[in-house]
Design an enzyme around this catalytic site. Structure first.
Site, short mmCIF file in Angstrom:
data_model
loop_
_atom_site.label_atom_id
_atom_site.label_comp_id
_atom_site.label_asym_id
_atom_site.label_seq_id
_atom_site.Cartn_x
_atom_site.Cartn_y
_atom_site.Cartn_z
CB CYS A 105 -0.91 0.02 1.22
SG CYS A 105 -1.95 1.51 1.27
CB CYS A 108 -1.85 4.70 4.53
SG CYS A 108 -3.35 4.05 3.75
CB SER A 109 -0.67 0.43 6.51
OG SER A 109 -1.55 1.06 7.43
CB CYS A 110 -5.07 -0.11 2.21
SG CYS A 110 -5.60 1.61 2.30
#
Length: 200
Positions: A105, A108-110
């Site tokens: 991602c 961000c950190s999906c």
């Protein structure tokens, strides 16, 4: 003054700081340790890589389910009871001997929580997020996965709209295993594409 912590700058390691904070909040009656333990168990066990491993093992042993999983990951995953926040739209891609998918991602950190639990720290690290897009073969090698030069690598970028799940290759030597026997072989890293499933 002498640094006795052994950590850079004299700071305690994050695990010790977390433990100290939890103890302080518990002593003041602000949190219940049983509630915290329940949340941790939920994301480590109930909503975690074990769920994804069950999806993969079923796809390896049930060709019809595999077809449905690759056609509509969200619906097929929901068939096994796994859905919810961070998992409303999951696309499943398959790794083969000649094609390899890896997930990142970049914003961000999906991450598909219902099948993989909480994202690991390296997945959120800016270095991984930037480098795996530009030099995936090098990053994978640094993480312990060396792929032949003729293997095509595709980087899948997760977003708030789409989460990706990798269906890894079934390892050689696992042909005799049942669906239940295959589950323990499947790792979170293999479902992100930074590792392969090891032979039993």
């Amino acid at each position: 003054m002498t640094d006795t912590t052994g950590a850079p700058g004299g700071r305690l390691p994050s695990a010790l700081r977390t433990e100290a904070l939890e103890q302080l909040l518990t002593e003041r009656g602000l949190i219940d340790p049983k509630v915290i333990d329940g949340i941790v168990t939920t994301y480590e066990t109930n909503v975690g890589p074990l769920n994804g491993a069950k999806v993969v093992a079923k796809a390896w042993t049930d060709p019809e389910y595999r077809r449905r999983l690759l056609a509509d990951g969200t619906a097929a995953i929901k068939e096994l009871g796994f859905s919810g926040p961070m998992g409303w739209h999951i696309v499943v891609v398959e790794n083969t001997p000649t094609k390899h998918n890896v997930v990142v991602c970049t914003l961000c950190s999906c991450y598909p929580w219902p099948v993989l639990g909480l994202p690991p720290s390296w997945y959120k690290d800016p270095s991984y997020r930037a480098r795996v897009v530009k030099e995936p073969r090098t990053v994978l090698s640094e993480m312990g996965l060396d792929l032949d030069e003729d293997v095509e690598i595709t980087v899948r970028d997760s977003t708030s709209e789409v989460r990706w799940l990798v269906l890894p290759e079934r390892p050689a030597g696992a042909e005799h295993l049942t669906e239940e026997g295959l589950v323990p072989l499947v790792t979170r890293d293999a479902m992100v594409g930074v590792a392969k499933v090891a032979a039993p």
